[in-house]
Design an enzyme around this catalytic site. Structure first.
Site, PDB file in Angstrom:
ATOM      1  N   HIS A  99       1.846  -7.698   4.306  1.00 21.99           N
ATOM      2  CA  HIS A  99       1.973  -6.949   3.058  1.00 21.99           C
ATOM      3  C   HIS A  99       0.895  -5.863   2.997  1.00 21.99           C
ATOM      4  O   HIS A  99      -0.209  -6.037   3.513  1.00 21.99           O
ATOM      5  CB  HIS A  99       1.851  -7.891   1.859  1.00 21.99           C
ATOM      6  CG  HIS A  99       2.208  -7.246   0.559  1.00 21.99           C
ATOM      7  ND1 HIS A  99       1.317  -6.440  -0.127  1.00 21.99           N
ATOM      8  CD2 HIS A  99       3.346  -7.267  -0.171  1.00 21.99           C
ATOM      9  CE1 HIS A  99       1.903  -6.006  -1.227  1.00 21.99           C
ATOM     10  NE2 HIS A  99       3.130  -6.489  -1.281  1.00 21.99           N
ATOM     11  N   GLU A 171       8.731  -1.909   2.088  1.00 23.53           N
ATOM     12  CA  GLU A 171       8.081  -1.756   0.796  1.00 23.53           C
ATOM     13  C   GLU A 171       7.160  -0.538   0.843  1.00 23.53           C
ATOM     14  O   GLU A 171       5.977  -0.661   1.183  1.00 23.53           O
ATOM     15  CB  GLU A 171       7.262  -3.004   0.459  1.00 23.53           C
ATOM     16  CG  GLU A 171       8.076  -4.271   0.299  1.00 23.53           C
ATOM     17  CD  GLU A 171       7.220  -5.399  -0.242  1.00 23.53           C
ATOM     18  OE1 GLU A 171       7.519  -5.888  -1.339  1.00 23.53           O
ATOM     19  OE2 GLU A 171       6.240  -5.770   0.428  1.00 23.53           O
TER      20      GLU A 171
END
Length: 256
Positions: A99, A171
């Site tokens: 992430h 993302e």
């Protein structure tokens, strides 16, 4: 692995044990009353709540449990870290890797994501590899090269069978978090076309994450190559997650 629309949420650093249990009990009760064929829900709590959430999930549930990170070594002197076998022992089936917050604040690199993907696959779990570019990269017109380099570096050397067990979540950094700007469908078509050409039929799914909510979920799922959504704040309260699951279940892409 059966194709389905993946709808998942990471709780990040939120929820006490009591709040986590109440959420997952409510989700389990909801799914018992409202089966959602063609949808693969997953929930990724903080580490403190993983085992508690796993204990609340009924046998045979369609909900997959995940963790937000794991080390590439199976054990050792890694203070503060959690191994993939420990995550699996707590009930996890999915491990989130790479992430942007991990990359920015904790030194996650393409090489460490590669090591972690390999460790997760070695223990039979599902890697959820997160990739995404900054606003600076986007404005420079370098999105495609950047995200394909992130993905390619992490997935280097995998067999077709191994790659088929990997989830990729695109993302873009400029679209996530409380200060993120929701991406338009047009902004996402090219990145997903590039990812789809390289990985669309070779992985378990290509997910989008970044300011996802019930108002834009249907449009996001309509983008070619998108086979799921990875949701933040909009799914931290159970009604929001339920609404997103229902949107996915009604979508033509949901496997029947």
């Amino acid at each position: 692995m059966e194709r389905a629309l993946w709808i998942g949420t990471s709780w990040k650093m939120t929820k006490t044990l009591d709040a986590a249990r109440r959420y997952i009990r409510g989700l389990a009760d909801y799914l018992a009353r409202t089966p959602l064929p063609g949808v693969a829900p997953f929930v990724i709590p903080s580490f403190t709540a993983v085992a508690a959430v796993g204990d609340e999930l009924p046998s045979g549930t369609q909900v997959l449990l995940g963790v937000q990170n794991a080390h590439w070594e199976d054990e050792g002197a890694w203070t503060g870290e959690v191994s993939v076998p420990q995550a699996a022992d707590a009930g996890a089936r999915i491990v989130e890797i790479g992430h942007s917050e991990r990359r920015e604040h904790f030194g996650e690199t393409v090489e460490t994501t590669r090591l972690k993907v390999a460790a997760v696959l070695r223990h039979g779990l599902i890697p959820l590899l997160c990739i995404g570019e900054s606003d600076e990269v986007k404005r420079a017109g370098d999105t495609s090269r950047f995200i394909l380099d992130q993905a390619g570096g992490a997935l280097d050397g995998l067999s077709d069978d191994q790659l088929g067990r990997v989830l990729i979540a695109y993302e873009p950094i400029w679209a996530i978090g409380d200060k993120g700007r929701a991406a338009t469908v047009e902004e996402l078509r090219a990145p997903f076309a590039d990812l789809g050409r390289e990985y669309g039929d070779r992985t378990a799914g290509l997910l989008y994450g970044g300011s996802v909510n019930p108002d834009n979920a249907l449009d996001l799922l309509g983008i070619d190559q998108v086979t799921g959504l990875f949701v933040g704040r909009a799914a931290w309260e159970l009604p929001g997650f339920q609404q997103l699951l229902e949107i996915a279940a009604a979508h033509p892409k949901a496997a029947r």
